[in-house]
Design a protein around this motif. Sequence first.
Motif, PDB file in Angstrom:
ATOM      1  N   SER A 148       0.833  -1.203   0.000  1.00 39.88           N
ATOM      2  CA  SER A 148       0.000   0.000   0.000  1.00 39.88           C
ATOM      3  C   SER A 148       0.871   1.257   0.000  1.00 39.88           C
ATOM      4  N   ASN A 149       1.900   1.272   0.845  1.00 34.17           N
ATOM      5  CA  ASN A 149       2.805   2.423   0.905  1.00 34.17           C
ATOM      6  C   ASN A 149       3.554   2.619  -0.415  1.00 34.17           C
ATOM      7  N   LEU A 150       3.967   1.538  -1.048  1.00 37.30           N
ATOM      8  CA  LEU A 150       4.656   1.642  -2.342  1.00 37.30           C
ATOM      9  C   LEU A 150       3.707   2.152  -3.419  1.00 37.30           C
ATOM     10  N   ASN A 151       2.451   1.734  -3.375  1.00 32.57           N
ATOM     11  CA  ASN A 151       1.463   2.231  -4.338  1.00 32.57           C
ATOM     12  C   ASN A 151       1.214   3.733  -4.161  1.00 32.57           C
ATOM     13  N   GLU A 152       1.274   4.201  -2.911  1.00 32.01           N
ATOM     14  CA  GLU A 152       1.122   5.635  -2.656  1.00 32.01           C
ATOM     15  C   GLU A 152       2.332   6.417  -3.155  1.00 32.01           C
ATOM     16  N   LYS A 153       3.525   5.889  -2.881  1.00 28.86           N
ATOM     17  CA  LYS A 153       4.770   6.557  -3.296  1.00 28.86           C
ATOM     18  C   LYS A 153       4.932   6.588  -4.805  1.00 28.86           C
ATOM     19  N   PHE A 154       4.556   5.493  -5.452  1.00 27.79           N
ATOM     20  CA  PHE A 154       4.723   5.349  -6.896  1.00 27.79           C
ATOM     21  C   PHE A 154       3.370   4.991  -7.518  1.00 27.79           C
ATOM     22  N   PRO A 155       2.502   5.982  -7.727  1.00 27.70           N
ATOM     23  CA  PRO A 155       1.139   5.704  -8.195  1.00 27.70           C
ATOM     24  C   PRO A 155       1.069   4.978  -9.545  1.00 27.70           C
ATOM     25  N   LYS A 156       2.077   5.121 -10.387  1.00 27.29           N
ATOM     26  CA  LYS A 156       2.050   4.445 -11.689  1.00 27.29           C
ATOM     27  C   LYS A 156       2.472   2.981 -11.591  1.00 27.29           C
ATOM     28  N   SER A 157       3.098   2.621 -10.487  1.00 25.94           N
ATOM     29  CA  SER A 157       3.491   1.229 -10.267  1.00 25.94           C
ATOM     30  C   SER A 157       2.379   0.522  -9.508  1.00 25.94           C
ATOM     31  N   LYS A 158       2.116  -0.704  -9.843  1.00 29.03           N
ATOM     32  CA  LYS A 158       1.075  -1.460  -9.136  1.00 29.03           C
ATOM     33  C   LYS A 158       1.745  -2.575  -8.345  1.00 29.03           C
ATOM     34  N   TRP A 159       1.693  -2.449  -7.020  1.00 26.90           N
ATOM     35  CA  TRP A 159       2.303  -3.413  -6.118  1.00 26.90           C
ATOM     36  C   TRP A 159       1.231  -4.279  -5.468  1.00 26.90           C
ATOM     37  N   ALA A 160       1.593  -5.532  -5.205  1.00 28.49           N
ATOM     38  CA  ALA A 160       0.717  -6.457  -4.478  1.00 28.49           C
ATOM     39  C   ALA A 160       1.569  -7.291  -3.544  1.00 28.49           C
ATOM     40  N   SER A 161       0.991  -7.739  -2.456  1.00 34.10           N
ATOM     41  CA  SER A 161       1.737  -8.605  -1.539  1.00 34.10           C
ATOM     42  C   SER A 161       1.895  -9.986  -2.170  1.00 34.10           C
ATOM     43  N   GLY A 162       2.882 -10.737  -1.675  1.00 33.27           N
ATOM     44  CA  GLY A 162       3.154 -12.068  -2.201  1.00 33.27           C
ATOM     45  C   GLY A 162       4.077 -12.008  -3.405  1.00 33.27           C
TER      46      GLY A 162
END
Length: 187
Positions: free
Chosen positions: A139-153
């Motif tokens: 969630s924090n990475l998605n906020e920092k880098f809105p164009k990147s889509k991060w997911a756990s796992g």
Amino acid sequence: LLSALSGEIEEGSESRIESFWKEGLNEANDDWDAVQSGRVIVSKAKAGRMALVMEEERVSNNGQRRLGSYALYRALRDLGLAGGQPGAVTRVLRATLDDNNDVGSKRWKYEYEMPGHGWVKRLVSRETVPHIDADCLSSNLNEKFPKSKWASGGSSGLVSICHTIESSDVQPETLMNTLLDLDEGLR
């Protein structure tokens, strides 16, 4: 034991026995060759306890993209960063160049994980790897880098923390610096 086993081996059965180990050994050797040739670069982050694995080309001849755990551990050990060594890494950031890049642009696929023993909570000779809330970090990475889509796992199984779903234009050095701020387990 060997003599008992050798008595069981009939002439011409080597190929049947090889099938149990040959492919895995060849993949491990291909991976280590990729590290030795510089096609895969394993290095320590400038700060914190993170290793960066940069894969800009295919690792092995069979099309495998990801550096295998045996070669990664050996590279970390040779750098003095493996479990049981002082200053061992607690995180690994894998950065793989996306094949579908436009000419001149570099987009990366990322996987963030613990080292191979990271899932074990009670260790005798290695320091326990600190826990992290993968959902919160994603969630924090998605906020920092809105164009990147991060997911756990991720594809690393028990050692996975999080990964990008799509390739990202965030460069590895920038991401490493952000992870140093967000992940207490690197300190």
